[in-house]
Design a protein around this motif. Structure first.
Motif, PDB file in Angstrom:
ATOM      1  N   GLU A 473       4.335  -5.148   6.052  1.00  0.00           N
ATOM      2  CA  GLU A 473       4.159  -6.586   6.252  1.00  0.00           C
ATOM      3  C   GLU A 473       4.035  -7.284   4.900  1.00  0.00           C
ATOM      4  O   GLU A 473       3.661  -6.665   3.896  1.00  0.00           O
ATOM      5  N   PRO A 474       4.334  -8.588   4.838  1.00  0.00           N
ATOM      6  CA  PRO A 474       4.184  -9.329   3.586  1.00  0.00           C
ATOM      7  C   PRO A 474       2.743  -9.259   3.070  1.00  0.00           C
ATOM      8  O   PRO A 474       1.786  -9.455   3.831  1.00  0.00           O
ATOM      9  N   GLY A 475       2.596  -8.926   1.792  1.00  0.00           N
ATOM     10  CA  GLY A 475       1.279  -8.824   1.191  1.00  0.00           C
ATOM     11  C   GLY A 475       0.585  -7.502   1.415  1.00  0.00           C
ATOM     12  O   GLY A 475      -0.507  -7.277   0.867  1.00  0.00           O
ATOM     13  N   GLU A 476       1.158  -6.641   2.214  1.00  0.00           N
ATOM     14  CA  GLU A 476       0.528  -5.349   2.498  1.00  0.00           C
ATOM     15  C   GLU A 476       0.865  -4.344   1.402  1.00  0.00           C
ATOM     16  O   GLU A 476       1.973  -4.318   0.866  1.00  0.00           O
ATOM     17  N   MET A 477      -0.089  -3.481   1.048  1.00  0.00           N
ATOM     18  CA  MET A 477       0.107  -2.445   0.044  1.00  0.00           C
ATOM     19  C   MET A 477      -0.058  -1.088   0.712  1.00  0.00           C
ATOM     20  O   MET A 477      -1.033  -0.866   1.451  1.00  0.00           O
ATOM     21  N   ILE A 478       0.891  -0.193   0.502  1.00  0.00           N
ATOM     22  CA  ILE A 478       0.834   1.145   1.081  1.00  0.00           C
ATOM     23  C   ILE A 478       0.972   2.175  -0.022  1.00  0.00           C
ATOM     24  O   ILE A 478       1.455   1.864  -1.122  1.00  0.00           O
ATOM     25  N   GLY A 479       0.577   3.391   0.250  1.00  0.00           N
ATOM     26  CA  GLY A 479       0.717   4.494  -0.684  1.00  0.00           C
ATOM     27  C   GLY A 479       1.545   5.601  -0.086  1.00  0.00           C
ATOM     28  O   GLY A 479       1.378   5.945   1.091  1.00  0.00           O
ATOM     29  N   LEU A 480       2.466   6.165  -0.860  1.00  0.00           N
ATOM     30  CA  LEU A 480       3.314   7.269  -0.417  1.00  0.00           C
ATOM     31  C   LEU A 480       2.796   8.549  -1.056  1.00  0.00           C
ATOM     32  O   LEU A 480       2.700   8.644  -2.286  1.00  0.00           O
ATOM     33  N   VAL A 481       2.484   9.547  -0.227  1.00  0.00           N
ATOM     34  CA  VAL A 481       1.931  10.803  -0.697  1.00  0.00           C
ATOM     35  C   VAL A 481       2.832  11.929  -0.224  1.00  0.00           C
ATOM     36  O   VAL A 481       3.263  11.938   0.946  1.00  0.00           O
ATOM     37  N   GLY A 482       3.158  12.846  -1.094  1.00  0.00           N
ATOM     38  CA  GLY A 482       3.983  13.982  -0.702  1.00  0.00           C
ATOM     39  C   GLY A 482       4.187  14.938  -1.860  1.00  0.00           C
ATOM     40  O   GLY A 482       3.910  14.603  -3.027  1.00  0.00           O
ATOM     41  N   ALA A 483       4.712  16.112  -1.553  1.00  0.00           N
ATOM     42  CA  ALA A 483       4.968  17.108  -2.588  1.00  0.00           C
ATOM     43  C   ALA A 483       6.137  16.680  -3.470  1.00  0.00           C
ATOM     44  O   ALA A 483       6.894  15.755  -3.151  1.00  0.00           O
ATOM     45  N   THR A 484       6.280  17.360  -4.600  1.00  0.00           N
ATOM     46  CA  THR A 484       7.386  17.085  -5.495  1.00  0.00           C
ATOM     47  C   THR A 484       8.706  17.350  -4.785  1.00  0.00           C
ATOM     48  O   THR A 484       8.918  18.398  -4.193  1.00  0.00           O
ATOM     49  N   GLY A 485       9.611  16.365  -4.841  1.00  0.00           N
ATOM     50  CA  GLY A 485      10.905  16.516  -4.187  1.00  0.00           C
ATOM     51  C   GLY A 485      10.893  16.102  -2.725  1.00  0.00           C
ATOM     52  O   GLY A 485      11.884  16.305  -2.013  1.00  0.00           O
ATOM     53  N   ALA A 486       9.779  15.528  -2.256  1.00  0.00           N
ATOM     54  CA  ALA A 486       9.719  15.144  -0.845  1.00  0.00           C
ATOM     55  C   ALA A 486      10.498  13.882  -0.556  1.00  0.00           C
ATOM     56  O   ALA A 486      10.767  13.580   0.620  1.00  0.00           O
TER      57      ALA A 486
END
Length: 491
Positions: A473-486
Motif C-alpha cells: 500500500e502507499p506509504g507502507e514499508m516491508i522487509g524481504l528476508v531470505g537466503a542468498t540467491g532466494a
C-alpha cells in the motif's frame, strides 16, 4: 472466458517467445497476426511444445508423442575461438573522426622510409667510382716488379694525386648520408608524435563508447559477467590496444613500407640476386602463419585469466570488512594464489611457443644473408655485378632481414591486441535483451500502490522467483528476508 477458434488452414505459423520471465504465444495468418496469448515462465515448455507441434503438423510430420519437460536443456558452453587479426580492422571506425591526422601520419611514414633508403644507395657510387678504382691503382703500384723502393713510393704519390679529384666527391656523398639520416630522424619523430596522439584519442573514444554501451545493456548481461572481467575489458584491454596503436602498429607500418621499398631497390639493382636472396621470405611467412593461431588462442586465455584475477580483487577489496568479520583472509589469499597461478600457467605455454618462434626466424634470416653473400660473390666473379652493387645490395638486404625480424617479433603484441579487441567487441556487439520501447506508455499520475500477482522470473534457465503474490500500500514499508540467491534483489 470467451473462446475463439480459427480454421487450421488459415493459421500460417505459431511462435512462442519469452523475455525476462514473460512469454508470448502468437498465431499468424498470411496477412498478419491473428492472436497473442501471454504466459508465465512456468508454461514455457508447454508453449514451445505447442509451437513445435503446429510446425510439425504444417510440415506434414507427426508430432512427437510423450510429455515434454518444462525445463529447457542447458546451453552448451561457447567454444573459445581464437582471436582473428581482422578484428583489429574494426578499430578503423574509431579513426574516422581523425582522418586528417591519420593521412598526415601515413605521409610521414612514407617520407621516413624514403629517407632511410638513401644511405645504402649512396654506397654504390662511393665504392664503384671512388674507393674500388683507387684501391686497384694502389695495389698495382705496390705490387709492381722491377722497380726500386723510391720509384714505388713515387708511383704511390702519383696515384694519391690522381685520386684527389675523385675523393673530393666523398664529402658530398657523406653529406647526403648525413642529411638522409637527419631527415629520417626528424620525420620519424614527427610520425611517432602524430600517431601516438592519434592512438590516445582512438583509445579514449573506444573506452567512452564501451562504457556508454555497458549502460544500455540489460541486467541479464551483468548477471552473467563478473565485475572484475568488465573492469579488465575497459581498463587493461583498452590500454593494450592503445599500446598496439601507438607503438606496434606504427613500427609495423614502417617496417612493411621499408620492406616493400627495399625489395623494389633489390630488384632494380639485380633481379636475379634479389630472387635468390629473398628465398627465405616464404619460409618466414609460413612459420608466422602457423604460429599465429596458437599464439592468438594463448593470449585470449591469458586475457581471461587476468580478468579472473581482477574479479577476485574486485570481490575482496571492496568487501574486506566482511572478509575480516568472518575470518576468511586465508581463503581469499588462496583464491588469489589460484588465479595468479592460472596466469603463470597460461603465460608459460605462450612463452614456450614464442621463445622458439622468433629465434627460428632469426636463424632463417641468417641463412638468407649467407646465401646473399655466396651468390653475390659468384655474380661478382662472373662479372655480372660490381663490388659497389654487392656492397649496396648487402646493406639493403641487412635492412630487409632486420625489418622482417622486427615484424615477426611484433606478432606477440599484435595477437595480444587482437585478443583484447575481441573482448571489447564482445561487449559492443551485445544488444539489450530488454530494449527501450520505441513508443513508451505514459502512465499518468500514479497512486504508489504496488501489486504482484503470481509473478515468476528466471535468469536464463534458472528460476529465481516462482509464483509470488504481494501487495504494498502507499506509504507502507516491508522487509524481504531470505537466503542468498532466494530472489530478494530480483523481486
Amino acid at each position: 472466458p470467451r473462446l475463439e477458434s480459427w480454421p487450421l488452414e488459415s493459421v500460417a505459423s505459431v511462435s512462442a517467445r519469452d523475455r525476462a520471465g514473460l512469454g508470448s504465444l502468437e498465431a499468424f495468418s498470411e496477412t498478419g497476426r491473428l492472436a497473442c496469448f501471454r504466459y508465465t515462465v512456468a508454461r514455457v515448455g508447454e508453449a514451445k511444445a505447442l509451437a513445435e507441434a503446429f510446425a510439425a503438423v504444417r510440415a506434414g510430420e507427426a508430432a512427437a508423442a510423450g510429455n515434454r519437460s518444462q525445463h529447457e536443456a542447458p546451453e552448451a558452453a561457447e567454444a573459445e575461438a581464437p582471436a582473428r587479426l581482422g578484428v583489429l580492422l574494426r578499430l578503423l571506425r574509431f579513426a574516422r573522426p581523425h582522418l586528417e591526422v591519420l593521412a598526415l601520419g601515413v605521409a610521414l611514414t612514407l617520407g621516413t622510409t624514403a629517407a632511410g633508403l638513401v644511405p645504402p644507395y649512396v654506397t654504390w657510387p662511393l665504392v664503384d667510382e671512388i674507393l674500388a678504382p683507387y684501391q686497384n691503382q694502389v695495389q698495382q703500384a705496390r705490387e709492381a716488379t722491377g722497380v726500386g723502393e723510391a720509384q714505388r713510393h713515387e708511383r704511390l704519390e702519383q696515384v694519391r694525386e690522381k685520386g684527389a679529384a675523385p675523393f673530393s666527391r666523398v664529402p658530398w656523398y657523406l653529406s647526403a648520408m648525413l642529411g638522409a639520416a637527419l631527415l629520417a630522424w626528424a620525420l620519424g619523430w614527427a610520425q611517432g608524435w602524430v600517431l601516438a596522439r592519434l592512438s590516445e584519442r582512438v583509445s579514449a573514444d573506444l573506452r567512452n563508447t564501451t562504457y556508454a554501451h555497458l549502460h544500455k545493456l540489460s541486467l541479464e548481461f551483468f548477471s552473467a559477467k563478473r565485475t572484475g572481467d568488465l573492469v579488465s575489458r575497459i581498463s587493461s584491454d583498452t590500454d593494450r590496444i592503445c599500446y598496439f596503436l601507438s607503438d606496434t602498429l606504427m613500427d609495423f607500418v614502417t617496417d612493411l613500407v621499408m620492406i616493400a621499398g627495399v625489395a623494389a631497390m633489390l630488384f632494380y639493382m639485380d633481379p636475379v640476386l634479389a630472387l635468390v636472396t629473398l628465398c627465405s621470405f616464404p619460409l618466414v611467412a609460413f612459420l608466422t602463419f602457423r604460429t599465429r593461431r596458437r599464439l592468438s588462442r594463448g593470449f585470449l586465455r591469458g586475457s581471461r585469466a587476468w580478468a579472473e584475477m581482477t574479479s577476485v580483487l574486485a570481490d575482496t577489496i571492496p568487501g574486506i570488512r566482511v572478509v575480516k568479520a568472518f575470518a576468511q583472509e586465508r581463503r581469499e589469499v588462496q583464491r588469489f594464489r589460484a588465479a595468479n597461478a592460472r596466469i603463470v600457467e597460461v603465460n608459460d605455454r605462450v612463452n614456450r611457443l614464442w621463445t622458439f618462434f622468433w629465434p627460428m626466424v632469426a636463424l632463417v634470416n641468417q641463412f638468407g644473408l649467407i646465401i646473399a653473400w655466396a651468390f653475390g660473390a659468384w655474380r661478382v666473379f662472373d662479372q655480372q655485378i660490381t663490388v659497389g652493387v654487392l656492397t649496396a645490395f648487402l646493406a639493403y638486404i641487412g635492412r630487409f632481414y632486420a625489418r622482417l625480424e622486427s615484424m615477426t617479433r611484433m606478432a606477440n603484441s599484435t595477437q595480444r591486441a587482437a585478443a583484447s579487441a575481441q573482448r571489447i567487441f564482445e561487449v559492443l556487439d551485445r544488444v539489450p535483451s530488454v530494449p527501450e520501447p520505441a513508443r513508451p506508455v505514459q502512465p499518468g499520475r500514479l497512486r504508489g500502490q504496488i501489486e504482484l500477482s503470481g509473478v515468476s522470473f528466471r535468469f536464463g534457465n534458472r528460476l529465481v522467483v516462482d509464483e509470488v503474490s504481494l501487495k504494498v500500500e502507499p506509504g507502507e514499508m516491508i522487509g524481504l528476508v531470505g537466503a542468498t540467491g532466494a530472489g530478494k534483489s530480483t523481486l
